[in-house]
Each structure stands twice: as structure tokens, then as C-alpha cells.
Design a protein around this motif. Sequence first.
Motif, short mmCIF file in Angstrom:
data_model
loop_
_atom_site.label_atom_id
_atom_site.label_comp_id
_atom_site.label_asym_id
_atom_site.label_seq_id
_atom_site.Cartn_x
_atom_site.Cartn_y
_atom_site.Cartn_z
N ASP A 1 43.31 11.13 34.94
CA ASP A 1 45.29 11.83 34.67
C ASP A 1 46.66 11.42 35.22
O ASP A 1 46.94 10.81 34.33
N LEU B 1 40.43 1.23 29.34
CA LEU B 1 40.12 2.64 28.86
C LEU B 1 38.47 2.36 27.60
O LEU B 1 38.56 3.34 27.31
N ARG C 1 41.57 9.06 24.01
CA ARG C 1 41.47 10.46 24.60
C ARG C 1 42.63 11.14 24.43
O ARG C 1 43.47 10.78 23.59
#
Length: 65
Positions: free
Chosen positions: A37, A29, A60
Motif C-alpha cells: 500500500d 499491477l 486492488r
Amino acid sequence: MNSNHIPRPGISRQQRLSDEGLQRLKKQLQSSAGISDQVLAQWIRRYGKDAETLILESGRALPPG
């Protein structure tokens, strides 16, 4: 078995693997690599609320579903 591996006392294998997995997610991340997704949903299925927290902290949105 790796003879260099010394298990940490007091931490179960399951907890250690979970912690290591969440650290991998955090690194992904933080990098600029785009995570789909679908992949984020897999992390959430595996690590639950801990993964959701890391995803949200990274800025996110949670994947639909």
C-alpha cells in the motif's frame, strides 16, 4: 545523450515520462508481484487520478490515506 533516442514530435517530455511511468505501474499491477500500500500511495502522489484508475482497474483497493 543517447543518439538513438528520437523524441516524439508533439509530446512534451513531461507527458512522455508520465505515460512511461503509468505503463510501468500497469505492468507491475498485471504481474503477480505484491505491491505494498505504501508503494501504491507513492504512485498516486506522483501520477494522481491516472494511477488511481489503473489501481482500481487492476482489482486492488486504493491504499488508505
